[in-house]
Design a protein around this motif. Structure first.
Motif, PDB file in Angstrom:
ATOM      1  N   GLN A   1      73.540 -60.148 124.953  1.00  0.00           N
ATOM      2  CA  GLN A   1      74.714 -59.310 124.768  1.00  0.00           C
ATOM      3  C   GLN A   1      75.772 -59.681 125.797  1.00  0.00           C
ATOM      4  O   GLN A   1      75.484 -60.307 126.815  1.00  0.00           O
ATOM      5  CB  GLN A   1      74.360 -57.825 124.880  1.00  0.00           C
ATOM      6  CG  GLN A   1      73.955 -57.378 126.277  1.00  0.00           C
ATOM      7  CD  GLN A   1      73.715 -55.886 126.329  1.00  0.00           C
ATOM      8  OE1 GLN A   1      72.562 -55.449 126.293  1.00  0.00           O
ATOM      9  NE2 GLN A   1      74.775 -55.103 126.408  1.00  0.00           N
ATOM     10  N   HIS A   2      77.005 -59.271 125.530  1.00  0.00           N
ATOM     11  CA  HIS A   2      78.091 -59.571 126.443  1.00  0.00           C
ATOM     12  C   HIS A   2      77.926 -58.791 127.745  1.00  0.00           C
ATOM     13  O   HIS A   2      77.431 -57.656 127.743  1.00  0.00           O
ATOM     14  CB  HIS A   2      79.442 -59.227 125.804  1.00  0.00           C
ATOM     15  CG  HIS A   2      79.871 -60.208 124.752  1.00  0.00           C
ATOM     16  ND1 HIS A   2      80.231 -61.501 125.050  1.00  0.00           N
ATOM     17  CD2 HIS A   2      79.982 -60.085 123.399  1.00  0.00           C
ATOM     18  CE1 HIS A   2      80.556 -62.135 123.941  1.00  0.00           C
ATOM     19  NE2 HIS A   2      80.408 -61.300 122.928  1.00  0.00           N
ATOM     20  N   VAL A   3      78.358 -59.384 128.834  1.00  0.00           N
ATOM     21  CA  VAL A   3      78.380 -58.709 130.138  1.00  0.00           C
ATOM     22  C   VAL A   3      79.778 -58.870 130.726  1.00  0.00           C
ATOM     23  O   VAL A   3      80.498 -59.814 130.410  1.00  0.00           O
ATOM     24  CB  VAL A   3      77.314 -59.285 131.095  1.00  0.00           C
ATOM     25  CG1 VAL A   3      75.910 -59.045 130.560  1.00  0.00           C
ATOM     26  CG2 VAL A   3      77.532 -60.773 131.355  1.00  0.00           C
ATOM     27  N   PHE A   4      80.141 -57.925 131.585  1.00  0.00           N
ATOM     28  CA  PHE A   4      81.484 -57.878 132.138  1.00  0.00           C
ATOM     29  C   PHE A   4      81.395 -57.810 133.664  1.00  0.00           C
ATOM     30  O   PHE A   4      80.822 -56.863 134.203  1.00  0.00           O
ATOM     31  CB  PHE A   4      82.230 -56.641 131.605  1.00  0.00           C
ATOM     32  CG  PHE A   4      82.316 -56.575 130.103  1.00  0.00           C
ATOM     33  CD1 PHE A   4      83.478 -56.961 129.438  1.00  0.00           C
ATOM     34  CD2 PHE A   4      81.226 -56.135 129.352  1.00  0.00           C
ATOM     35  CE1 PHE A   4      83.555 -56.907 128.059  1.00  0.00           C
ATOM     36  CE2 PHE A   4      81.302 -56.078 127.964  1.00  0.00           C
ATOM     37  CZ  PHE A   4      82.470 -56.471 127.321  1.00  0.00           C
ATOM     38  N   PRO A   5      81.942 -58.790 134.369  1.00  0.00           N
ATOM     39  CA  PRO A   5      81.866 -58.762 135.833  1.00  0.00           C
ATOM     40  C   PRO A   5      82.704 -57.631 136.411  1.00  0.00           C
ATOM     41  O   PRO A   5      83.797 -57.351 135.919  1.00  0.00           O
ATOM     42  CB  PRO A   5      82.430 -60.136 136.241  1.00  0.00           C
ATOM     43  CG  PRO A   5      83.289 -60.548 135.092  1.00  0.00           C
ATOM     44  CD  PRO A   5      82.668 -59.973 133.864  1.00  0.00           C
ATOM     45  N   VAL A   6      82.208 -56.969 137.438  1.00  0.00           N
ATOM     46  CA  VAL A   6      82.958 -55.882 138.077  1.00  0.00           C
ATOM     47  C   VAL A   6      83.320 -56.221 139.526  1.00  0.00           C
ATOM     48  O   VAL A   6      84.101 -55.512 140.154  1.00  0.00           O
ATOM     49  CB  VAL A   6      82.180 -54.551 138.023  1.00  0.00           C
ATOM     50  CG1 VAL A   6      82.015 -54.106 136.588  1.00  0.00           C
ATOM     51  CG2 VAL A   6      80.825 -54.661 138.687  1.00  0.00           C
TER      52      VAL A   6
END
Length: 254
Positions: free
Chosen positions: A56-61
């Motif tokens: 699944q997609h992941v989003f850097p924070v």
């Protein structure tokens, strides 16, 4: 000169924490967080590797410098990323690092020294070259010291310290630059360090990485209001060096 080893196949990423909104990994030293046109030859990136690993997609924070290892947090949705980013902006997330430095560090020192932004010649070609220094604050605590009867340069012995670092702000290379200002350069730091001692660690410890570790990330979960602390191990190689310097070689001591 590169701060990292030659390209490496990293294999599956070590997941330190995961829930329905966030996932944290132990990023290896040398692995880029995401693609960069400054490193076109690279084929592996933490963001893409984790996406493929989870399906699944992941989003850097947030980010870690390429040569720094340790806790790297991602969100699993764009909304979770925005909400976690807000915590970083508000300064309510606590970050703890460990750094192996040249010299004997003081027991405790709080450094409040503004830093002028470091601009890349290519990526920041059109950025403001005269931007005022930005506020930068870091708390440093010395955990261990060691002296070895080996002459380097004009000194008959070498001295090293393991320093606990708590950045209160998030400027580029803040910990590295603040430690350099204190005359405590991090071992393995090509840009801000001491090349003689970097070479000593390559020759005597076969160490070819920046000795900066993001060991802990703490925050109050934005959805559950539960206090979360995510920890990353130092790893076998660093613990071996600690043992050779006369320091504890168990993770619990750090």
């Amino acid at each position: 000169m590169s701060e990292c080893l030659a390209p490496t196949e990293y294999g599956e990423l070590d997941i330190l924490y995961q829930d329905e909104n966030f996932v944290a990994i132990n990023k290896p030293s040398g692995l880029l967080v995401h693609r960069s046109f400054l490193d076109k030859h690279e084929t592996q990136f933490a963001m893409q590797m984790l996406r493929d690993q989870l399906g699944q997609h992941v989003f850097p924070v947030h980010r870690l410098d390429r040569p720094t290892s340790g806790v790297l947090l991602f969100a699993l949705s764009s909304k979770a990323a925005r909400d976690m980013n807000q915590l970083f902006i508000e300064g309510t997330i606590a970050k703890r690092y460990l750094a192996l430095v040249r010299g004997f560090a003081p027991d405790s020192v709080f450094l409040d020294k503004p830093l002028k932004e470091e601009l890349d010649k290519i990526a920041d070609k059109f950025a403001d070259q005269n931007k005022a220094p930005q506020e930068a604050q870091t708390q440093f605590n010395c955990l261990y010291q060691a002296a070895l009867p080996i002459p380097i340069g004009k000194y008959p012995t070498v001295r090293y310290s393991l320093v606990e670092c708590f950045p209160k702000t998030g400027r580029k290379h803040q910990i590295r630059r603040h430690l350099k200002h204190l005359s405590l350069p991090i071992i393995g730091d090509v840009n801000h360090g001491d090349n003689q001692h970097n070479q000593f660690f390559r020759d005597h410890f076969e160490l070819r990485r920046l000795m900066l570790f993001a060991t802990e990330l703490s925050f109050v979960h934005p959805y559950t209001n539960i206090a979360i602390t995510i920890k990353a191990p130092l790893g076998h190689d660093m613990l071996q060096i600690c043992e050779q310097l006369g320091w504890p070689n168990e993770e619990k001591d750090y």
